[in-house]
Design an enzyme around this catalytic site. Sequence first.
Site, PDB file in Angstrom:
ATOM      1  N   GLU A 278      61.253  73.863  42.488  1.00 23.24           N
ATOM      2  CA  GLU A 278      60.241  74.737  41.865  1.00 23.24           C
ATOM      3  C   GLU A 278      60.305  74.686  40.345  1.00 23.24           C
ATOM      4  OE1 GLU A 278      63.605  76.762  40.761  1.00 23.24           O
ATOM      5  OE2 GLU A 278      63.228  75.958  42.744  1.00 23.24           O
ATOM      6  N   ASP A 279      61.496  74.497  39.779  1.00 24.61           N
ATOM      7  CA  ASP A 279      61.644  74.473  38.319  1.00 24.61           C
ATOM      8  C   ASP A 279      60.894  73.298  37.710  1.00 24.61           C
ATOM      9  OD1 ASP A 279      63.436  72.446  39.239  1.00 24.61           O
ATOM     10  OD2 ASP A 279      65.022  73.949  39.301  1.00 24.61           O
ATOM     11  N   ASN A 280      61.078  72.122  38.302  1.00 19.43           N
ATOM     12  CA  ASN A 280      60.375  70.941  37.801  1.00 19.43           C
ATOM     13  C   ASN A 280      58.874  71.059  37.995  1.00 19.43           C
ATOM     14  OD1 ASN A 280      59.405  67.860  38.432  1.00 19.43           O
ATOM     15  ND2 ASN A 280      60.997  67.938  36.866  1.00 19.43           N
ATOM     16  N   ALA A 283      57.365  73.426  35.348  1.00 18.62           N
ATOM     17  CA  ALA A 283      57.242  72.722  34.075  1.00 18.62           C
ATOM     18  C   ALA A 283      56.075  71.742  34.102  1.00 18.62           C
ATOM     19  CB  ALA A 283      58.546  71.992  33.759  1.00 18.62           C
ATOM     20  N   PRO A 464      68.983  73.579  41.105  1.00 18.77           N
ATOM     21  CA  PRO A 464      67.699  73.056  40.680  1.00 18.77           C
ATOM     22  C   PRO A 464      67.634  71.543  40.769  1.00 18.77           C
ATOM     23  CG  PRO A 464      69.050  73.483  38.793  1.00 18.77           C
ATOM     24  CD  PRO A 464      69.849  73.900  39.980  1.00 18.77           C
TER      25      PRO A 464
END
Length: 467
Positions: A278-280, A283, A464
């Site tokens: 989800e973090d990538n 972004a 992550p």
Amino acid sequence: MTDPLTSTEGNGQQTSTLKLVLAIACLVWYGVLWFLGLLGCFNARKRYRLRPRSPLASAPASSVPGVSIIRPLKGLDVNLYENLESTFCQEYAKYEIFLCVGDDQDQALPIVRELIAKHPAVNAHIIIGEENVGVNPKVNNLTRAYREAAYDILWVIDSNISVDPGTLARSVDALGPPPTASPSGRRRIALVHHVPFAFMTEPSLGARIEEAFLNTNHAKMYLAINAVAVDSCVVGKSNLYRRSDLERVDGSLKPHTVNVAGSPSERGLAAFGRFLAEDNMIASALWHELDLRHDVSCDVARNAVGNMSFSDYIWRRVRWIRVRKHMVLVATLMEPLTESVLVGILTSIALKYLVGLPPWIFLPLHFSAWLFVDLDVYTSLAGHPLPSGRVWWSFVVAWMLRECLTLPIWLVAIWGNTIVWRGREYVILRNGEVQKSGHNGGHPGWLQWKFWRKRDTVNDGYEPLEL
């Protein structure tokens, strides 16, 4: 009739031309890799060898934007007390902390309560309970704090990360003014991220290799790609962004000017619960959907690495290669050609063909230079050279093992679509979306003998995506 001799000569000329073209292409690619490597090394020196104190660190609360720090927790993570306390000690006048656990039996709760009692002046909240908005457990853990946060700026930090006291102030500086105050004609910074810097808490082989990887090659290429800035490249261990921006994206990665039929209607954090990384994806969504940009802070995210076994390290790498394969296929397929061993062998063959340079001369020079640059990156991130003696040699041996393992790990990873994450098996779908397979995970296929059977449970926290 065709003269056989003429035909043979023509085929020989075509083969020689092809060999020449491939050899030259190999040298050009080798030059591109060295450009990126030196660019990463230069940026590490420029960014991390001098970390000035931000004016916001001593500014009154009335003159700085508020920040909501959110930390997802599950169990007794490595170095947990020190990691969490680092956010209680930020040199910044206006912030709150949300410490999120899944239930009231979580082992992290006593530590959380002790820290809150130790730092009564800090506005800290405990969030107990999750909201099921998708298959990603980290997003489920974060959702309540995301909604209850008092401030627009959010700083999401993994539980195995610690940061320096000046990190928040410098990160808010890098994020810049709110959208209404941003200069026209410039792409505003929507996300500030921090390069992971690993440190071992227990001496184990997997932890040493992970430390050597994150602190050299990974950081070098991460900084180089972000310096070139042709696309989003973000590791989500420590990210700062605005909730108001996240509420405008849905993970479709399509610009808002494009009407995408069937695209997800939900926006904000919940829209990213369908992705494992989800973090990538957050972004990438800010980059592609809003045409905004990222910045790398001059602080590192200090990543505590616990008792990671050799097999833990291997299956961790396999896991994220398989995730990246469904997100950035071309880059994943090209990955072996960016590593020192394969590119060194190919370049030595090219130089032998073009100028007659023996591989036994080129390869030692190649690996020595590669190692020298990687150690220089380590020095920049750490703020000091790698200690001499036994520590130096153990690090270099781990570095060599990492370099030799890259191709075998890639070959294992590229032929599968299932991963084991936190004891559960997932099937990876297009664009990095995942679904649970319906049963607990075990490493599949022909590698399922005793040495490889250990599951990815060395760190039961929220891990992550690492690029």
